[in-house]
Design an enzyme around this catalytic site. Structure first.
Site, PDB file in Angstrom:
ATOM      1  N   GLY A  15     -33.467  27.686 -31.593  1.00 42.32           N
ATOM      2  CA  GLY A  15     -32.121  28.274 -31.521  1.00 42.32           C
ATOM      3  C   GLY A  15     -31.872  28.858 -30.134  1.00 42.32           C
ATOM      4  N   ARG A  76     -34.096  21.383 -32.284  1.00 41.72           N
ATOM      5  CA  ARG A  76     -35.231  21.651 -33.175  1.00 41.72           C
ATOM      6  C   ARG A  76     -35.826  20.278 -33.441  1.00 41.72           C
ATOM      7  NH1 ARG A  76     -34.494  26.971 -34.622  1.00 41.72           N
ATOM      8  NH2 ARG A  76     -32.393  27.718 -35.044  1.00 41.72           N
ATOM      9  N   ASP A 107     -40.547  31.303 -32.509  1.00 38.26           N
ATOM     10  CA  ASP A 107     -41.820  30.974 -33.168  1.00 38.26           C
ATOM     11  C   ASP A 107     -42.022  29.474 -33.384  1.00 38.26           C
ATOM     12  OD1 ASP A 107     -39.854  30.960 -35.086  1.00 38.26           O
ATOM     13  OD2 ASP A 107     -40.976  32.111 -36.576  1.00 38.26           O
ATOM     14  N   THR A 130     -35.269  34.396 -28.459  1.00 38.90           N
ATOM     15  CA  THR A 130     -34.706  34.233 -29.799  1.00 38.90           C
ATOM     16  C   THR A 130     -33.954  35.510 -30.147  1.00 38.90           C
ATOM     17  OG1 THR A 130     -35.219  34.224 -32.176  1.00 38.90           O
ATOM     18  CG2 THR A 130     -37.011  34.853 -30.739  1.00 38.90           C
ATOM     19  N   ASP A 132     -33.770  36.739 -32.964  1.00 37.02           N
ATOM     20  CA  ASP A 132     -34.378  37.369 -34.145  1.00 37.02           C
ATOM     21  C   ASP A 132     -35.350  38.509 -33.823  1.00 37.02           C
ATOM     22  OD1 ASP A 132     -33.000  35.396 -35.490  1.00 37.02           O
ATOM     23  OD2 ASP A 132     -34.755  34.138 -35.835  1.00 37.02           O
ATOM     24  N   ASP A 134     -38.504  38.418 -33.586  1.00 31.25           N
ATOM     25  CA  ASP A 134     -39.596  38.391 -34.564  1.00 31.25           C
ATOM     26  C   ASP A 134     -40.925  37.914 -33.980  1.00 31.25           C
ATOM     27  OD1 ASP A 134     -38.683  35.854 -34.104  1.00 31.25           O
ATOM     28  OD2 ASP A 134     -38.650  35.231 -36.197  1.00 31.25           O
ATOM     29  N   ARG A 176     -33.121  35.340 -39.641  1.00 25.00           N
ATOM     30  CA  ARG A 176     -34.013  34.489 -40.449  1.00 25.00           C
ATOM     31  C   ARG A 176     -34.865  35.336 -41.391  1.00 25.00           C
ATOM     32  NH1 ARG A 176     -35.050  28.976 -39.582  1.00 25.00           N
ATOM     33  NH2 ARG A 176     -34.371  29.068 -37.434  1.00 25.00           N
TER      34      ARG A 176
HETATM   35  O1  F6P Z   1     -33.696  31.802 -34.979  1.00 25.24           O
HETATM   36  C1  F6P Z   1     -32.388  32.073 -34.594  1.00 25.24           C
HETATM   37  C2  F6P Z   1     -31.429  31.848 -35.726  1.00 25.24           C
HETATM   38  O2  F6P Z   1     -30.120  32.147 -35.277  1.00 25.24           O
HETATM   39  C3  F6P Z   1     -31.740  32.600 -37.020  1.00 25.24           C
HETATM   40  O3  F6P Z   1     -31.322  33.947 -36.971  1.00 25.24           O
HETATM   41  C4  F6P Z   1     -30.995  31.775 -38.029  1.00 25.24           C
HETATM   42  O4  F6P Z   1     -31.585  31.917 -39.293  1.00 25.24           O
HETATM   43  C5  F6P Z   1     -31.195  30.374 -37.506  1.00 25.24           C
HETATM   44  O5  F6P Z   1     -31.480  30.486 -36.118  1.00 25.24           O
HETATM   45  C6  F6P Z   1     -30.012  29.455 -37.673  1.00 25.24           C
HETATM   46  O6  F6P Z   1     -30.393  28.201 -37.197  1.00 25.24           O
HETATM   47  P1  F6P Z   1     -29.370  27.015 -36.916  1.00 25.24           P
HETATM   48  O7  F6P Z   1     -28.537  27.398 -35.734  1.00 25.24           O
HETATM   49  O8  F6P Z   1     -30.242  25.859 -36.630  1.00 25.24           O
HETATM   50  O9  F6P Z   1     -28.550  26.891 -38.142  1.00 25.24           O
END
Ligand code: F6P
Length: 327
Positions: A15, A76, A107, A130, A132, A134, A176
């Site tokens: 992300g 991803r 991660d 990120t 998050d 985390d 997340r």
């Molecule tokens: O890891 C960053 C994040 O924004 C999380 O907070 C969220 O759960 C996820 O990515 C959303 O992913 P995507 O943009 O692939 O839907």
């Protein structure tokens, strides 16, 4: 300084997070300052597999420090999860004579880098990017501060309308499996309640708190819901609460990907600049397969393995603070 490292590759993955561009700028310029050649890989591991590398000079990263997203783009990658994908990625790096890689991501990115580093002898350094927050091994990740500020700005606006209509709002934020964004947003926006994955929540306790607030003449109420909390989504929780407590008119707002975009805050630009610089210097000093982070204002290098396997704990004081200030 290690003599072996002459050409490095840098990429963003997973992300996107505000401040990734500032980190890229710092990597390219620090590397160039040290006479290293830098190659930017497009779309993270996808571009590594496809051999999508391009030389980056200091001027190529001008005018990006203030921009959200990532000029290298991101993905991803499912293919990098396979041994064949990683073999193709290795072959691309060898074709460009890359001696080391700098990975800006979270991660998932570091899990990939950690596996790759066990299979192939190309050193990796991670930069935590990120929203998050985390990752173990750094107090803050790049993008977290911006995401929290974006969420607080949104909740401030919701507060105006919640107040005008005497409403109860459930506001869902990202993160997340982690509650960092929710907790900081809750404190910073003066919310009545914060529901996060790290704390056991119950519907009864939530309703009890809301009832107490109503008794104390709270004319409206704000509950920040981390997307990973165990009670359910903001919509599901709102429906369950409505059935048992109808004192307020109840609404839901999901802030969503708004939190991922926008100009990075000053704190994120500074963090990204420090970590980009630290990543290149770490490589030159022989660090490998570690993440550059900042703990208590000091640069630290933590093995990639630990950044993804060790839990990053929430500050318990903040949990208590959120509860006390919501009285
Ligand atoms: O890891 C960053 C994040 O924004 C999380 O907070 C969220 O759960 C996820 O990515 C959303 O992913 P995507 O943009 O692939 O839907």
């Amino acid at each position: 300084m290690s003599k072996d490292i002459k050409r490095i590759a840098v990429f963003t993955s997973g992300g996107d997070a505000p401040g990734m561009n500032a980190a890229l700028r710092a990597v390219v310029r620090t590397a160039s300052y040290n006479n290293l050649h830098v190659y930017g890989i497009q779309r993270g591991y996808e571009g590594m597999i496809d051999g999508n590398l391009k030389r980056l000079e200091p001027r190529d990263v001008g005018n990006i420090i203030h921009r959200g997203g990532t000029i290298l783009r991101t993905a991803r990658s499912e293919r990098f999860r396979t041994p064949e994908g990683r073999r193709s990625a290795y072959e691309s790096l060898i074709a460009y004579d890359i001696d080391a890689c700098i990975a800006i991501g979270g991660d998932g990115t570091f899990t990939g880098a950690n596996i790759f580093s066990k299979e192939y002898n190309i050193p990796f350094i991670g930069i935590p990017g990120t929203i998050d927050n985390d990752l173990f091994g750094t107090d803050n990740t790049i993008g977290f501060d911006t995401a929290v500020n974006t969420a607080i700005e949104a909740v401030d606006k919701i507060r105006d309308t919640a107040d005008s209509h005497n409403r109860l709002f459930f506001v869902e934020v990202m993160g997340r499996h982690a509650g960092f964004i929710a907790l900081n947003t809750g404190i910073g926006s003066g919310a009545e309640n914060v529901l996060i994955p790290e704390v056991e929540n119950s519907l009864e306790r939530l309703i009890e708190t809301l009832k107490k607030g109503a008794k104390r003449q709270k004319l409206f109420s704000l509950v920040i819901v981390a997307e990973g909390n165990k009670l359910g989504s903001a919509n599901e929780i709102a429906d369950m609460v409505k059935e048992r407590f109808s004192y307020y008119d109840t609404k839901v707002t999901i802030i969503g990907h708004l939190q991922r975009g926008g100009a990075p805050t000053g704190a994120d630009r500074l963090l990204a600049s420090r970590l980009g610089y630290a990543a290149v210097n770490g490589l030159l000093l022989g660090q490998k397969n570690v993440m550059a982070g900042i703990v208590n204002d000091k640069i630290v290098y933590t093995p990639l393995e630990e950044t993804i396997s060790k839990p990053k704990n929430l500050n318990e004081d903040l949990l208590k603070l959120a509860e006390v200030l919501a009285i």
